[in-house]
Scaffold this active site. Structure first.
Site, PDB file in Angstrom:
ATOM      1  CD1 TRP A   1      17.401 -20.013  29.977  1.00 59.38           C
ATOM      2  CD2 TRP A   1      16.804 -21.831  28.603  1.00 59.38           C
ATOM      3  NE1 TRP A   1      18.338 -19.600  28.735  1.00 59.38           N
ATOM      4  CE2 TRP A   1      17.565 -20.840  27.995  1.00 59.38           C
ATOM      5  CE3 TRP A   1      16.682 -23.103  27.932  1.00 59.38           C
ATOM      6  CZ2 TRP A   1      18.299 -21.122  26.898  1.00 59.38           C
ATOM      7  CZ3 TRP A   1      17.137 -23.206  26.462  1.00 59.38           C
ATOM      8  CH2 TRP A   1      18.367 -21.459  26.139  1.00 59.38           C
ATOM      9  CG  HIS A   2      14.584 -26.151  28.056  1.00 58.18           C
ATOM     10  ND1 HIS A   2      14.880 -26.323  28.953  1.00 58.18           N
ATOM     11  CD2 HIS A   2      14.913 -26.061  26.921  1.00 58.18           C
ATOM     12  CE1 HIS A   2      16.383 -26.510  28.575  1.00 58.18           C
ATOM     13  NE2 HIS A   2      16.027 -26.334  26.970  1.00 58.18           N
ATOM     14  N   GLY A   3      10.741 -22.439  28.606  1.00 59.17           N
ATOM     15  CA  GLY A   3       9.343 -21.938  28.013  1.00 59.17           C
ATOM     16  C   GLY A   3       8.406 -21.740  28.750  1.00 59.17           C
TER      17      GLY A   3
END
Lengths: 473, 318
Positions: free
Chosen positions: A323-325
């Site tokens: 989700w973060h990247g």
């Protein structure tokens, strides 16, 4: 909306006054006003991407309505989830998936790659997509009624205080507030909101952006600095990301409060956690709650075999990393957090039962573990992250003299900001009823604390950094 | 609601009054600073009267010894270089100086990253100019960099942002003496770890920085500009200063390029790191520079004695 910008300082009082000009009995008009403002602010950045926001809103609204009274609810929710996730996957992950696949194929001697996309990622896409998906699943699991009023739902997805970087609000918290008749003006909420905005601003410009000067000097050029400098830079980054993200969240919650809304709490002094498990109960609470509710528990949570439970934890934090990247560094970061929690669970070390000294040791160990993981989060590639770690643990002293020393003024300003943040968090954690300044019972103390905070922001803040770290997620 | 809004307004009124008062105090303290960077900045902007001024970044401040220049050329000299700064700050400072007097020669040490190319956020170059925002023409520099700066500058306190501790310490306990006329030599020998050539992969010209250089030249009625690229340990890609060469050619300005001088390139005795000369290297470089400058300075002295001739020669350079 970027809260540390002149735009915000000019626009927000205007939005605030116009909002309260509309009488409370016209709740729909107030909501419509907020929806228009939210979309206009979103379009400030890249107008065409408002269509994506609208698309995700329409898809999840439609899917939730269809879930009511259909037998094929699973198919509807799957279609809704896939359609809502599509923009996120295309904009954020397409290049990463494409590159990773082509690298994997090249290992097998096959050379195939689709042309990459050179598009900017729509701002806040991960946040509003997850918020909308959360609502859809809540309707699917019958925790939430499908919202029939499109205006209310569209405002829930696009509400401007939280669209850029969260908090990721639950529909059950926000939609009832949007539908109810809010009081004309809640003095206590406005005061509390302004207080949160003030402290959030302090965290962002006095602490986060000041320590960033050290981080941004050393970490991109780690190969020229000693292990001590790299370690100090990693600690500075640990402080930076907290002050940056928690500062943003406080401002978002504060803006919401000034308009009469309660948004989800997002941080609870995470660096006083006694374990990584405890850390995730205090860090980015809205995301960890989302992951728990929509990934961990549907997979079986802890009501299953031990091994299955460990797998559930691992997958949940793998998703958190993704989700973060779109980068292997985030995936490794997520896996590290997952593995640490599995180990803590195996050793029964999620809580602390060792008294003050033991608690202190556990807090320090947790801080160091989290700090270590942040190195992967910060560096652009796995190679760079390993390079920084190798430099920190390089005991040969061959680079011992290459220490980066900021100027005396920068060091003093850094110490002042970090010291004040630590003192406030320490008092809030261990003496919550004592030494309150910004919300002291005596008006003189309250006002003095607020004036001093604002003066420090003007005198010590760094105003050349524009963006919040989490805005890029 | 009205009462509460009135209270919020009262709070901001207190802050505004405090802001004005603090701004006045720091303005006074800046003028009273007895040493350090505060006094140096104040001297450069308000008190210089030297014939020759050296402008540039950290490479200027560490490379040009004004005592050697003054002794050799018979003209007074001051080093106005500033760490981590370039054309934007130097234009502002020159603009302030030229409101008082016109130095005879300005030696401008060029560092492409700070003077020609896009790089860091240009707002960081405004720091030393903030206390002088009210002086004529300085507000324009802020507006060029960021139109929003004018709103920030409405706060008097913000003008001393991040510098108030320095100002206080420079008033109470000044750290440096300015016996070297602004020059700050670095003692020591080459640290091989710090030789990290700045690889600029796709250099892009910064139109604002270049326009500041042009404006400085245009405003230099009676000042002769000499652009200098002082030595780099690893030399420098000549293409990086191509725009400056064109500018100098167009305006008839002398450009002295020592960046690839074999005497200095890869000479460990003269450097402290890849871009900065040590004290020994700085003195040696200043002596070499002076030899090249004699001709210019002889013309300047001659021009000063014959104003009419000077007018002709400047109009020719047009």
């Amino acid at each position: 909306m970027v809260y540390n910008s002149i735009n915000f300082i000019v626009l927000f009082p205007l939005i605030f006054l116009l909002y309260y000009v509309i009488p409370a009995r016209y709740g729909k008009a107030r909501n419509l006003f907020l929806l228009v403002v939210s979309y206009l602010l979103y379009m400030q950045w890249e107008p065409v991407y408002a269509l994506i926001l609208m698309g995700v809103t329409v898809v999840t609204y439609w899917a939730a309505l269809r879930l009511d009274g259909t037998r094929r609810s699973r198919a509807v929710v799957t279609a809704g989830v896939i359609l809502a996730l599509l923009p996120l996957v295309v904009f954020k992950y397409f290049n990463f998936i494409n590159d990773s696949l082509s690298e994997a194929l090249s290992l097998a001697g096959l050379h195939f790659q689709l042309p990459g996309l050179n598009w900017a990622v729509p701002i806040g896409i991960s946040f509003f997509t997850f918020q909308a998906l959360g609502y859809l699943w809540d309707v699917y699991y019958k925790r939430q009624e499908a919202e029939r009023d499109f205006l209310t739902y569209a405002l829930f997805v696009s509400f401007f205080p939280s669209i850029l970087s969260g908090p990721i609000n639950k529909a059950s918290l926000v939609i009832p507030q949007l539908k109810s008749l809010r009081p004309q003006y809640d003095r206590a909420k406005v005061t509390e909101g302004l207080r949160l905005i003030l402290w959030g601003m302090f965290m962002k410009v006095v602490v986060a952006d000041r320590v960033a000067l050290y981080v941004d000097t050393v970490l991109p050029n780690y190969m020229y600095y000693s292990g001590i400098s790299c370690f100090v830079a990693s600690v500075c980054y640990t402080i930076q990301i907290y002050a940056d993200f928690a500062g943003y969240s406080l401002m978002a919650i504060g803006v919401g409060k000034t308009l009469g809304f309660e948004l989800t709490e997002n941080f609870r002094r995470p660096y006083f956690a006694v374990s990584v498990t405890d850390f995730w109960h205090r860090w980015h609470i809205s995301l960890s709650t989302w992951l728990k509710d929509y990934i961990y528990i549907p997979m079986g949570g802890s009501r299953c075999s031990r091994l299955r439970n460990y797998w559930n934890i691992f997958v949940t934090f793998l998703v958190s990393g993704v989700w973060h990247g779109a980068n292997w560094t985030f995936i490794v970061w997520g896996c590290m957090h997952g593995i640490c929690q599995i180990v803590e669970k195996m050793l029964n070390q999620q809580r602390c039962r060792y008294g003050l000294a033991g608690k202190t040791v556990k807090v320090i160990i947790t801080f160091l573990v989290v700090n270590f993981a942040w190195i992967f989060f910060r560096m652009p590639t796995l190679g760079d992250a390993c390079g920084v770690i190798a430099r920190i643990f390089d005991l040969s002293l061959s680079h011992a003299h290459a220490v980066f020393m900021p100027t005396a003024t920068d060091s003093a300003l850094m110490a002042l900001g970090v010291g004040m943040l630590f003192a406030k968090d320490f008092l809030d954690e261990f003496f919550p009823c004592h030494c309150r300044l910004l919300d002291n019972r005596r008006a003189v103390v309250r006002w003095s604390a607020a004036v001093v905070t604002l003066v420090l922001i003007l005198l010590c803040g760094v105003f050349s950094a524009d963006q919040f770290i989490y805005a890029k997620f | 609601m009205k009462r509460h809004l009135f209270k919020i307004a009262a709070f901001f009124l207190i802050v505004v009054l405090l802001d004005l008062a603090t701004g006045m105090v720091f303005s006074r303290l800046t003028g009273c600073a007895r040493g350090g960077d505060t006094a140096r900045n104040e001297y450069i902007c308000n008190k210089t009267s030297e014939d020759i001024l050296v402008f540039g970044s950290s490479r200027a401040i560490h490379h040009y010894n004004p005592l050697i220049i003054a002794d050799s050329l018979g003209l007074t000299c001051y080093n106005c270089g500033q760490d981590g700064n370039g054309a934007i700050l130097n234009y502002g400072r020159y603009h302030l100086i030229s409101q008082r007097y016109h130095p005879k020669v300005v030696i401008y040490d060029v560092m492409p990253l700070y003077d020609l190319l896009t790089g860091e956020d240009n707002r960081k170059f405004l720091g030393w100019l903030r206390p002088y925002y009210d002086r004529p023409g300085i507000d324009s520099v802020f507006a060029w960099v960021d139109p929003m700066e004018k709103y920030k500058m409405m706060s008097r306190m913000y003008r001393y942002n991040s510098r108030f501790l320095q100002i206080l310490s420079d008033c109470v306990r000044p750290a440096q003496e300015d016996a070297l006329k602004g020059f700050q030599p670095i003692e020591g020998t080459l640290d091989t770890l710090k030789i990290n050539p700045e690889v600029i992969e796709s250099p892009q010209l910064d139109s604002l920085k270049i326009s500041c250089l042009k404006r400085m030249i245009d405003e230099a009625d009676a000042t002769r500009f000499v652009f200098v690229v002082s030595p780099y340990w690893y030399g420098m890609d000549d293409r990086l200063i191509a725009p400056l060469r064109d500018l100098c050619r167009q305006r008839g300005i002398l450009l002295l390029d020592f960046s690839n001088d074999p005497k200095y390139v890869h000479n460990d005795d003269y450097f402290i790191d890849g871009v900065h000369l040590n004290a020994r290297g700085a003195d040696e470089f200043t002596r070499d520079l002076v030899k090249r400058l004699r001709q210019v300075c002889a013309e300047v002295v001659q021009d000063a004695m014959s104003p009419r001739l000077a007018a002709i020669s400047f109009s020719k350079r047009g």
